[in-house]
Design an enzyme around this catalytic site. Structure first.
Site, PDB file in Angstrom:
ATOM      1  CG  ASP A  33      -2.225   1.063   1.044  1.00  0.00           C
ATOM      2  OD1 ASP A  33      -3.308   0.612   0.952  1.00  0.00           O
ATOM      3  OD2 ASP A  33      -1.640   2.342   1.152  1.00  0.00           O
ATOM      4  CG  HIS A  49     -12.622  -4.214 -13.105  1.00  0.00           C
ATOM      5  ND1 HIS A  49     -11.626  -3.109 -12.076  1.00  0.00           N
ATOM      6  CD2 HIS A  49     -13.860  -3.767 -12.638  1.00  0.00           C
ATOM      7  CE1 HIS A  49     -12.456  -2.148 -11.581  1.00  0.00           C
ATOM      8  NE2 HIS A  49     -13.917  -2.402 -11.934  1.00  0.00           N
ATOM      9  CG  HIS A 104      -9.405  -3.783  -8.932  1.00  0.00           C
ATOM     10  ND1 HIS A 104      -9.304  -3.817 -10.348  1.00  0.00           N
ATOM     11  CD2 HIS A 104      -8.962  -4.923  -8.300  1.00  0.00           C
ATOM     12  CE1 HIS A 104      -8.716  -5.228 -10.670  1.00  0.00           C
ATOM     13  NE2 HIS A 104      -8.703  -5.664  -9.391  1.00  0.00           N
ATOM     14  CG  HIS A 106      -8.714  -3.021  -2.368  1.00  0.00           C
ATOM     15  ND1 HIS A 106      -9.545  -2.336  -3.170  1.00  0.00           N
ATOM     16  CD2 HIS A 106      -8.256  -2.190  -1.327  1.00  0.00           C
ATOM     17  CE1 HIS A 106      -9.910  -1.243  -2.536  1.00  0.00           C
ATOM     18  NE2 HIS A 106      -9.002  -1.236  -1.235  1.00  0.00           N
TER      19      HIS A 106
HETATM   20  P1  AMP Z   1      -9.805   1.529  -0.025  1.00  0.00           P
HETATM   21  O1  AMP Z   1     -10.005   2.730   0.982  1.00  0.00           O
HETATM   22  O2  AMP Z   1      -9.949   0.162   0.864  1.00  0.00           O
HETATM   23  O3  AMP Z   1     -10.465   1.524  -1.114  1.00  0.00           O
HETATM   24  O4  AMP Z   1      -8.269   1.317   0.015  1.00  0.00           O
HETATM   25  C1  AMP Z   1      -7.450   1.761  -1.140  1.00  0.00           C
HETATM   26  C2  AMP Z   1      -5.888   1.774  -0.675  1.00  0.00           C
HETATM   27  O5  AMP Z   1      -5.310   1.743  -1.792  1.00  0.00           O
HETATM   28  C3  AMP Z   1      -5.412   2.790   0.390  1.00  0.00           C
HETATM   29  O6  AMP Z   1      -4.749   2.357   1.323  1.00  0.00           O
HETATM   30  C4  AMP Z   1      -4.312   3.735  -0.632  1.00  0.00           C
HETATM   31  O7  AMP Z   1      -3.375   4.026   0.167  1.00  0.00           O
HETATM   32  C5  AMP Z   1      -3.977   2.583  -1.721  1.00  0.00           C
HETATM   33  N1  AMP Z   1      -3.518   3.001  -3.006  1.00  0.00           N
HETATM   34  C6  AMP Z   1      -3.937   3.893  -3.731  1.00  0.00           C
HETATM   35  N2  AMP Z   1      -3.215   4.270  -4.668  1.00  0.00           N
HETATM   36  C7  AMP Z   1      -2.292   3.515  -4.768  1.00  0.00           C
HETATM   37  C8  AMP Z   1      -1.241   2.961  -5.424  1.00  0.00           C
HETATM   38  N3  AMP Z   1      -0.993   3.502  -6.566  1.00  0.00           N
HETATM   39  N4  AMP Z   1      -0.344   2.138  -5.150  1.00  0.00           N
HETATM   40  C9  AMP Z   1      -0.667   1.339  -4.040  1.00  0.00           C
HETATM   41  N5  AMP Z   1      -1.798   1.613  -3.112  1.00  0.00           N
HETATM   42  C10 AMP Z   1      -2.611   2.512  -3.442  1.00  0.00           C
HETATM   43 ZN    ZN Z   2      -9.764  -2.740 -11.972  1.00  0.00          ZN
END
Ligand code: AMP
Ligand code: ZN
Length: 119
Positions: A33, A49, A104, A106
């Site tokens: 992250d 996706h 997406h 995660h």
């Molecule tokens: P969520 O709020 O569960 O959708 O979490 C999205 C997560 O993605 C957050 O913890 C962000 O810090 C992380 N994130 C967003 N863009 C990136 C990126 N380019 N590379 C790695 N992590 C990312």
């Molecule tokens: Zn996606």
């Protein structure tokens, strides 16, 4: 494999955006992250996706199972201490009120010595 052209995690899974890769196979990608909330904080995503946990069906059962089964293995490999002194947190935010920012699917995996930035 389904992808969305404007989805940052689809792009990361395809290597079109940079990330610190933690794991990759045919169906799954894992990476750190970018704003870690704990000493260990990485995300496990399906390469295809899927927008969120609100979008999964029985056809995704095996994939979701594989993602979850990877979590403890990758957590240890990334520096989490073993259970019970160590351990890790698994979290999937879903939808606006669930705190989801990236559409997406995660799985957050967080661990490492306390205190953490959050939680
Ligand atoms: P969520 O709020 O569960 O959708 O979490 C999205 C997560 O993605 C957050 O913890 C962000 O810090 C992380 N994130 C967003 N863009 C990136 C990126 N380019 N590379 C790695 N992590 C990312
Ligand atoms: Zn996606």
């Amino acid at each position: 494999m389904s992808t969305l052209d404007n989805c940052i995690f689809c792009k990361i899974a395809r290597g079109l955006l940079p990330s610190r890769k933690v794991y990759e196979d045919d169906e799954i990608f894992a990476f750190d992250d970018i704003h870690p909330l704990a000493p260990v904080h990485f995300l496990i995503i399906p390469k295809m996706h899927i927008a969120s946990m609100a979008h999964v069906g029985p056809e995704h059962g095996a994939l979701l199972g594989r993602m979850l089964l990877l979590a403890p293995q990758l957590a240890l490999a990334q520096g989490c201490r073993p259970y019970p002194e160590g351990g890790f947190r698994i979290l999937t935010n879903t939808g606006a009120e669930g705190g989801q920012e990236v559409a997406h699917l995660h799985v957050h995996v967080m661990g490492g010595p306390r205190p953490w930035l959050k939680g």
